[in-house]
Write a protein that holds these residues in place. Structure first.
Motif, PDB file in Angstrom:
ATOM      1  N   ARG A   1      36.464  33.964  52.407  1.00 13.05           N
ATOM      2  CA  ARG A   1      36.659  33.480  51.041  1.00 13.05           C
ATOM      3  C   ARG A   1      38.029  33.881  50.512  1.00 13.05           C
ATOM      4  N   GLN A   2      38.443  35.107  50.857  1.00 13.02           N
ATOM      5  CA  GLN A   2      39.746  35.538  50.377  1.00 13.02           C
ATOM      6  C   GLN A   2      40.841  34.659  50.978  1.00 13.02           C
TER       7      GLN A   2
ATOM      8  N   VAL B   1      39.750  43.955  57.589  1.00  9.55           N
ATOM      9  CA  VAL B   1      39.932  42.603  57.067  1.00  9.55           C
ATOM     10  C   VAL B   1      41.139  42.579  56.134  1.00  9.55           C
ATOM     11  N   GLN B   2      41.283  43.646  55.349  1.00 13.28           N
ATOM     12  CA  GLN B   2      42.408  43.752  54.429  1.00 13.28           C
ATOM     13  C   GLN B   2      43.724  43.586  55.170  1.00 13.28           C
ATOM     14  N   LYS B   3      43.818  44.253  56.298  1.00 13.88           N
ATOM     15  CA  LYS B   3      45.074  44.189  57.052  1.00 13.88           C
ATOM     16  C   LYS B   3      45.349  42.762  57.525  1.00 13.88           C
TER      17      LYS B   3
ATOM     18  N   GLY C   1      32.170  53.540  57.888  1.00 12.20           N
ATOM     19  CA  GLY C   1      31.940  52.218  58.452  1.00 12.20           C
ATOM     20  C   GLY C   1      32.303  51.166  57.424  1.00 12.20           C
ATOM     21  N   GLU C   2      32.385  49.925  57.879  1.00 13.74           N
ATOM     22  CA  GLU C   2      32.704  48.845  56.967  1.00 13.74           C
ATOM     23  C   GLU C   2      31.415  48.223  56.457  1.00 13.74           C
ATOM     24  N   SER C   3      31.536  47.220  55.597  1.00 12.04           N
ATOM     25  CA  SER C   3      30.320  46.630  55.064  1.00 12.04           C
ATOM     26  C   SER C   3      29.519  46.014  56.206  1.00 12.04           C
ATOM     27  N   GLY C   4      28.218  46.195  56.151  1.00 11.26           N
ATOM     28  CA  GLY C   4      27.361  45.677  57.206  1.00 11.26           C
ATOM     29  C   GLY C   4      27.217  46.615  58.387  1.00 11.26           C
ATOM     30  N   SER C   5      27.804  47.804  58.302  1.00 11.15           N
ATOM     31  CA  SER C   5      27.718  48.722  59.443  1.00 11.15           C
ATOM     32  C   SER C   5      26.388  49.459  59.486  1.00 11.15           C
ATOM     33  N   GLY C   6      25.641  49.428  58.388  1.00 11.55           N
ATOM     34  CA  GLY C   6      24.349  50.103  58.354  1.00 11.55           C
ATOM     35  C   GLY C   6      24.424  51.485  57.728  1.00 11.55           C
ATOM     36  N   LYS C   7      25.601  51.855  57.183  1.00  9.90           N
ATOM     37  CA  LYS C   7      25.726  53.210  56.654  1.00  9.90           C
ATOM     38  C   LYS C   7      24.901  53.412  55.386  1.00  9.90           C
TER      39      LYS C   7
END
Lengths: 337, 553
Positions: free
Chosen positions: B167-168, B196-198, B328-334
């Motif tokens: 989306r970004q 993703v930012q990078k 972890g990133e989003s969706g990593s389960g943390k």
């Protein structure tokens, strides 16, 4: 989507069975005896007449027996015979249901179309005079009692000013169109009778408008507040940053998002609308299901009461199904399952 | 990257800009006498904390201030035109065509009910650049150029069918659709994962360089600004406190606020706040063994039921008095792991051994007792406090629920707790909306400590805070741990923070722990490819070597 609709349709008989059972038990829970309305007040003193009527209408049987007979008949499409009119309930309803549906349909269109237009107008003119007037109208629509508005409107626009049609579905001495659908406007068009259509339509306008008032007020307020809220949302601002004018953003982006909640409100309101028909039909001498319900309950006419409940339940279930489907069509994020 | 010649007049020149908002408490100046210059083709970063006025400044440029805001003084000159004097109709022709915008939140900035492609192609239609099929083809081409695979198919899809990063990219495509001279990028990646930012920032760099578009990068992240911008403007309380070439500002900040900001921002070079120490000999307070969490999901047109594995065979232990980080990133389960540790979400299988006892099956009074010993602090200090409770009510509530002490004793305890998190006990009568973000998070910590827990689960507990406040809260956490012997499970996406706070770190991806170790060894010598990727994606606070050498357009 198809799976969802099929599942919901498959569930409908079960729900209707529940509705019928509750309606049947409730109407029999009334302590009063319906014999008076069957044989007439005067014959109640006559034991022979009473015994004959009790046997004829199956009132000597136990409640479970009566219930099973009713269900068995219902499965064959027989909704029983009205104590009061002595006609099959199915036939009674077939005459009266279209009258109410015609009224409710026009009322729905009024509520949705006028409500959305005024809501958008008020939002665009926020804080201006127009906004104030619309908001007051919305408040009045939701809060004024229907029977009062009905009488005032009849007095003002029909009796005094003579600009609106009077009570009834048609003017006096006008012959109804040949029965095809039961909707006078549709039947008149089918018969190619334009003046008759106009007459039927004019008679619809005032009762339908009054019937829609409560819902109309709600729709106005929801559309207005949703428009204002969505206008301040990020995507609206981003659309402005693309170079769109305020109006373009409203029409192309904000309006659609603002309208989705209206679907839900309208969906659940259909039931209320039908309920409101009782008052409207009484005031406007509308020979619909509302007046039928009132008269049947007065006479403790069990088969007729249960029949009305059954039809009302059907309408409610179908309206809910349509609401869910409409929501999925408008909002791609909604998945029906 | 700088393509402008020195004698050219700047593309954007803001001088003495003051923006005021009318509020119920009278006018509030959000921007005060700000000066800013952007030359053609260069990237200028506006850096500041929330409330510094940086976003207001950006909104003033394209004339999209909130309805209650207005420019009260100053000028904005864009390519020789005075934007503030421009009538609305002509301003519409500037917006989108000559000044593009990439907004912050990819979730809320696309209309959810309109297909993504149409939201791009409408820009061409509005500005009369292309219509009909031509507009559609250009939009598809644009989607392809921002790296969206199968753009012809994606054109017809709705925003909810795209991931955050995708989306970004769409928003970047929208901002750059008409090849504007200036692009305002307002926190374009702060809602995205670091890897993703990078990717997104690299893409933005590449496209703006090839188009010769100047970028005004609004960000709270100094390191990111340093890496991406030619020049930096630092804002504080509505005023520009410092500006200059990036390298100069970072190496030799003149303003006191800039210095504090630089000192507070944790980077991969900051010293750890905790001493490594020898692992305690005692048994760990929590031991997680083979933890699994499955969610049923429906997939495909026929709604086949499938199991989604959110947490897959996760094992780790939390030594007493130590901090264990889960990155972890989003969706990593943390966060799912955090919820299971808090017994807010049942695990599918696996054991959570707390103090030598498996707690996964706890219910009733046992679970109630367990809750006293493990407490949470969540990310968003604005949402985690009941707005209708005073600070005192909030902190007292756990005591009431667990029937601890009389009212007088509870009051004394509340005052003690507030003092413990360095809040004035007089704040007990205040409501959350009267507090700053940092104060609220202190209240949330005080509430977590009310029951004398042994373990505190910190789920992104400092992620929503500004960098100066974040530094204070981190110090507080370390001090509380030292004083009360608390054990922390610190869950975060921010490697720099994890590195300075934790004794032990686990890196999670797709529900699994891919690498574990002490921060010192893990970050110096990452073994797993994903850890390396994560580390490489962090803005390093200086221009990357390859970008200095990148050819200019």
């Amino acid at each position: 989507m198809i799976r969802f609709v099929a599942k919901r349709l498959a569930l409908m008989p079960l729900l209707l069975w529940g509705i019928v059972t509750i309606a049947f038990l409730l109407s029999h829970a009334v302590a009063d005896n319906p014999l008076a309305s069957i044989v007439g007040e005067r014959n109640l003193g006559n034991p022979d007449v009473v015994r004959a009527a009790t046997e004829r209408w199956g009132l000597d049987k136990s409640l479970p027996e009566q219930y099973f007979v009713y269900i068995a008949n219902l499965l064959q499409g027989d909704m029983g015979t009205s104590f009061r009119t002595k006609a099959p309930v199915g036939a009674d309803l077939a005459v009266r249901l279209p009258a109410t549906l015609e009224l409710a349909a026009v009322a729905l269109v009024f509520a949705i179309v006028i409500g959305t237009l005024l809501g958008v107008l008020a939002a665009r003119m926020r804080g201006k005079l127009v906004d104030g007037v619309v908001r007051v109208l919305a408040l009045l629509g939701s809060s004024l009692p229907v029977f009062w508005v009905g009488l005032i409107f009849l007095f003002l626009f029909y009796a005094t000013l003579g600009v609106a049609a009077g009570p009834g579905r048609l003017s006096a001495r006008v012959i109804p169109p040949p029965d095809a659908t039961g909707f006078y406007t549709v039947d008149a068009l089918l018969a190619g009778d334009w003046p008759l259509f106009v007459d039927a339509f004019q008679h619809l306008l005032m009762p339908a408008l009054i019937m829609s008032l409560a819902l109309l007020g709600t729709v106005i307020r929801i559309v207005r507040s949703q428009m204002l809220e969505e206008q301040g949302s990020d995507y609206a601002r981003t659309a402005r940053a693309k170079g769109m004018t305020r109006g373009q953003v409203l029409n192309r982006h904000v309006l659609r998002n603002a309208i989705t909640p209206v679907i839900t409100i309208v969906g659940v309101s259909v039931g209320l609308l039908i309920m409101g028909a009782v008052l409207i039909e009484t005031i406007f001498s509308w020979n619909g299901i509302g007046t039928y319900a009132v008269e049947s309950s007065r006479a403790l006419d069990f088969p007729a009461i249960t029949g009305v409940c059954l039809v009302g339940g059907c309408i409610f279930l179908v309206a809910n199904l349509i609401t869910d489907i409409a929501y999925a069509v408008v909002d791609p994020r909604v998945r029906l399952s | 990257m700088i393509v402008a010649t020195d004698d050219e007049r700047p593309l954007l020149e803001i001088s003495g800009l003051t923006v005021a908002f009318s509020t119920t408490r009278g006018p509030v100046q959000a921007v005060r006498g700000a000066d800013l210059t952007v030359r053609r083709g260069e990237t200028v970063a506006v850096v500041g904390e929330s409330g510094s006025g940086k976003s207001t400044l950006a909104s003033a440029i394209n004339g999209l201030l909130a309805p209650n805001g207005a420019v009260t003084a100053g000028t904005i000159t864009f390519d020789g035109t005075d934007l503030l004097a421009l009538p609305e109709r002509r301003m519409n022709a500037v917006r989108g065509r000559r000044i593009g915008l990439v907004p912050q939140d990819p979730m809320s900035n696309l209309n959810p009910l309109v297909p993504v492609g149409r939201q791009i192609s409408e820009i061409f239609r509005i500005h009369g650049v292309a219509t009909g099929r031509a507009a559609r083809d250009r939009a598809i081409e644009l989607l392809g150029s921002v790296g969206i695979p199968d753009p012809g198919h994606r054109y017809r899809q709705y925003p909810h069918e795209f991931s955050g990063g995708m989306r970004q990219r769409v928003l970047i495509a929208m901002g750059l659709a008409c090849r504007p001279q200036l692009l305002i990028a307002d926190e374009p990646t702060s809602a995205l994962d670091v890897t993703v930012q990078k990717i997104v920032l690299d893409l933005l760099d590449e496209l703006t360089t090839s188009m010769g578009t100047a970028v005004l990068l609004v960000t709270h992240d100094l390191a990111l600004a340093a890496e991406r911008a030619d020049r930096v403007v630092v804002m504080h309380r509505g005023a520009v406190v410092e500006c200059g070439p990036t390298a100069t500002v970072l190496a030799d900040p003149q303003d006191d606020y800039t210095r504090r900001l630089l000192a507070a921002a944790p980077s991969m070079a900051t010293d750890s706040l905790v001493d490594g120490g020898t692992p305690t000999a005692a048994r760990p307070v929590i031991e997680v063994v083979g933890l699994r969490k499955e969610y049923p999901v429906r997939k495909g047109a026929f709604g086949r039921r499938e199991q989604f594995l959110a947490v897959d065979d996760v094992s780790f232990s939390v030594p007493r008095g130590r901090t264990v980080g889960i990155v972890g990133e989003s969706g990593s389960g943390k966060s799912t792991t955090a919820k299971m540790l808090l017994m807010l979400e049942p695990s599918t299988s696996g054991d959570i051994v707390f103090d030598d006892r498996d707690v996964t099956g706890l219910a009733g009074p046992d679970l109630f007792a367990f809750r006293r010993r493990v407490q949470p602090v969540f990310q968003n200090p604005y949402a985690a406090l009941d707005p209708r409770y005073t600070v005192g009510d909030t902190v007292r509530e756990p005591l009431e629920v667990h029937r601890i002490g009389t009212r007088v004793e509870q009051d004394a305890r509340v005052a003690e707790l507030l003092a413990q998190v360095a809040l004035d006990p007089a704040l007990a009568d205040r409501y959350p909306h009267e507090l700053s973000g940092g104060q609220r998070q202190r209240v949330a910590i005080a509430r977590a400590l009310a029951l004398d827990p042994e373990v505190v689960i910190l789920d992104e507990a400092v992620s929503a805070l500004d960098v100066l406040v974040q530094a204070q809260i981190l110090d507080l956490l370390v001090e509380l741990q030292r004083r009360l012997g608390l054990s922390y499970v610190f869950i975060s996406h921010d490697l720099a923070v994890v590195r300075i706070l934790c004794h032990h770190v686990h890196v999670m991806r797709d529900g699994r722990i891919v690498e574990s170790g002490s921060p010192a060894t893990l970050f110096r010598d990452p073994q797993h490819e994903y850890t390396r990727e994560l580390l490489a994606a962090i803005p390093i606070g200086a221009p990357r070597p390859e970008e200095v050498e990148a050819p200019t357009a």
